[in-house]
Design an enzyme around this catalytic site. Structure first.
Site, PDB file in Angstrom:
ATOM      1  N   CYS A  85       0.831  -1.211   0.000  1.00 58.86           N
ATOM      2  CA  CYS A  85       0.000   0.000   0.000  1.00 58.86           C
ATOM      3  C   CYS A  85       0.868   1.265   0.000  1.00 58.86           C
ATOM      4  CB  CYS A  85      -0.936  -0.073   1.205  1.00 58.86           C
ATOM      5  SG  CYS A  85      -2.386   0.915   0.969  1.00 58.86           S
ATOM      6  N   ASP A 230       3.385 -12.624  31.344  1.00 57.86           N
ATOM      7  CA  ASP A 230       4.716 -12.206  30.885  1.00 57.86           C
ATOM      8  C   ASP A 230       5.791 -12.450  31.942  1.00 57.86           C
ATOM      9  OD1 ASP A 230       3.230 -11.409  28.754  1.00 57.86           O
ATOM     10  OD2 ASP A 230       3.301  -9.276  29.216  1.00 57.86           O
TER      11      ASP A 230
END
Ligand code: XMP
Length: 516
Positions: A85, A230
């Site tokens: 794009c 995490d």
């Protein structure tokens, strides 16, 4: 041992909302992909010796003043480039082609047809369904380029200079609305860039273990364990790499969910054999919070208390040189995009804000991973599903779900109600699939009820369950009425002090996910 990050793909971000998605699609092919701002310096970009580059889309028009341009050093590498794009327009413009403002913005599904056989669209149907989102279009391709595919709206839906390995596509291959988008990226990555599929959970773990050992040597490492995904995966990875050199600190703030402190001890101390210092600071947190009802004050008090408790425990440990953090890749990308700083301190349980007498070097063993990769690594390291697939939980914990004053009694009521809600969701597998975040909130409101022959006057619980991909916007989960009925019945019958249950049907925006 070779670094599985070598020989992958670099993605330059021109401002598209899909940039991270491109990286994830490439990594799904077991090829490492990293994202950098489009103007990042060449040394940083090339540190892992990529085999090729992808230029993301972006909101600008190439001739606009200040519009980001193709960095010239990219062409010097003579490695393949795929412009998506806006990236295609930047490539075209830099190489002497002409981009023109289109009369109509093309947005949504489109069909393209291959113009000539080519390596980018090889082995795909000659007519492809794709997702377009652009204003400008290519009017004249650069010298040496030809049309590879055309659409009703554009003779250059895809173009390329096959000889030089330079390609551009007008559409977005990274979104699911381009059904064969992954195959297009696969062609680019393997056939054009000659990448090897070396990026896997096993190769990551092997490599990360080696790098941790090299960074840390014989020194001691400290890690703050929150119970979240995490820090849990970072802990398990460090434990595998350096075992007894790691000490994890877990602070029970008193604002955690039912059974959480015991569960963390069981998982990490018993399951992983980790050295774990577990501190119960409940009373300290509660006394600081006494009488406080303002949400932002609650947050500030909890943040400060957390640092104080953590710092005190850290001072008790001798000779610790490193502090480990569960920073993950989206944190790194976002902070690089906003401030160019290279090290990120997580705001969640912000142990990065430690007092100056505690000076640690950072170890961030999972800073290259996306969340889905973090989960795979956690599972491979033997962490249980309920930790690996845990929903996000705010740093201030139940304090911001206990509206009004936070007292031990009210927290206990909330914990029970919350546990029932999550237990019922778990039974129908809606904690992991079907809701992104689901919890109970205790309201500072009393309402009248009737139980047996007696009038009751007790507090109200609101249930909140949302679906979302990114937590920036969210919709309320359309939970089954029978499920809601079971939860409501159980809470009113089993939790003393609650006589009314409501379900929150507000999306975000205008609501937020949390109530405070
Ligand atoms: P909101 O309520 O803003 O929440 O829609 C978006 C996401 O952020 C989480 N959240 C927090 N996480 N400390 C955190 O670590 C906080 O103070 C905090 N407030 C909200 C929330 O749970 C949701 O996942």
């Amino acid at each position: 041992m070779t670094d599985p990050r070598q020989g992958g793909i670099v993605i330059l971000d021109f401002g598209s909302q899909y940039t991270q998605l491109i990286a994830r699609r490439v990594r799904e092919q077991q090829v490492y992909a990293e994202v950098f701002p489009c103007d990042a310096d060449p040394v940083t970009i090339n540190q892992h010796r990529p085999n090729g580059y992808i230029l993301s889309g972006g909101p600008n028009s190439i001739y606009e003043p200040g519009a980001p341009q193709l960095p010239p050093h990219l062409l010097d590498t003579q490695k393949p480039i795929l412009g998506i794009c806006y990236g295609m327009q930047a490539l075209t413009h830099a190489l002497g082609g002409h981009v023109a403002a289109s009369q109509a913005r093309e947005y949504g599904p489109a069909r393209i047809e291959q113009s000539v056989p080519n390596p980018l669209l090889a082995d795909l149907d000659s007519v492809l369904q794709v997702w377009m989102s652009h204003g400008d279009r290519i009017e004249t391709p650069p010298p040496g380029f030809e049309s590879l595919a055309h659409s009703a709206n554009s003779p250059f839906a895809a173009l390329g200079d096959v000889e030089r390995g330079l390609y551009g596509i007008q559409f977005h291959p990274e979104v699911t609305h381009t059904p064969q988008g992954s195959e297009i990226l696969r062609n680019f990555v393997f056939n054009i860039c000659a990448c090897e599929p070396t990026w896997s959970t096993a190769s990551f773990i092997d490599d990360a273990v080696g790098r941790i050992q090299q960074q840390v040597g014989p020194e001691r490492v400290l890690l703050g364990l929150s119970g979240g995904v995490d820090s849990a995966v970072a802990a398990a990875l460090l434990n595998k790499a350096i075992g007894s050199q790691l000490t994890a600190i877990f602070v029970n703030t008193g604002m955690l969910r039912k059974d959480e402190p015991q569960d963390v001890a069981k998982t990490f101390r018993d399951g992983q054999g980790m050295i774990l210092v577990s501190v119960d600071a409940t009373e300290q947190f509660l006394s600081e919070l006494a009488g406080v009802t303002d949400p932002e004050r609650k947050r500030r008090i909890i943040g400060k208390q957390f640092i104080d408790v953590f710092a005190e425990e850290a001072r008790n440990l001798e000779g610790v040189k490193f502090l480990a953090q569960g920073t993950i890749y989206p944190d790194v990308i976002e902070s690089a995009a906003s401030s160019n700083q290279s090290k990120v301190i997580k705001s969640h349980h912000n142990v990065g804000g430690l007092p100056p007498d505690l000076h640690f070097e950072l170890v961030e063993p999972i800073r290259d991973l996306f969340k889905d990769e973090v989960r795979k690594v956690g599972t491979a390291l033997g962490l249980p599903d309920h930790i690996v697939w845990r929903q996000p939980f705010p740093g201030p914990g139940l304090a911001v779900r206990c509206l009004g004053e936070v007292t031990w009694e009210r927290l206990e009521v909330l914990r029970e109600a919350d546990a029932i809600f999550r237990e019922e969701l778990e039974k129908v597998d809606m904690l992991r699939n079907g809701t992104a975040q689901s919890f109970a909130v205790l309201l500072p409101v009393k309402s009248v009820g009737v139980m047996g022959d007696n009038r009751t006057y007790e507090e109200v619980v609101a249930l909140r369950a949302v679906t979302t991909d990114d937590f920036m916007t969210a919709d309320w989960a359309r939970l089954d009425y029978e499920l809601l009925a079971r939860v409501s019945n159980r809470i009113v019958n089993e939790v003393r002090g609650i006589n009314r249950v409501t379900y929150d049907i507000t999306s975000k925006p205008p609501g937020t996910i949390e109530w405070e």
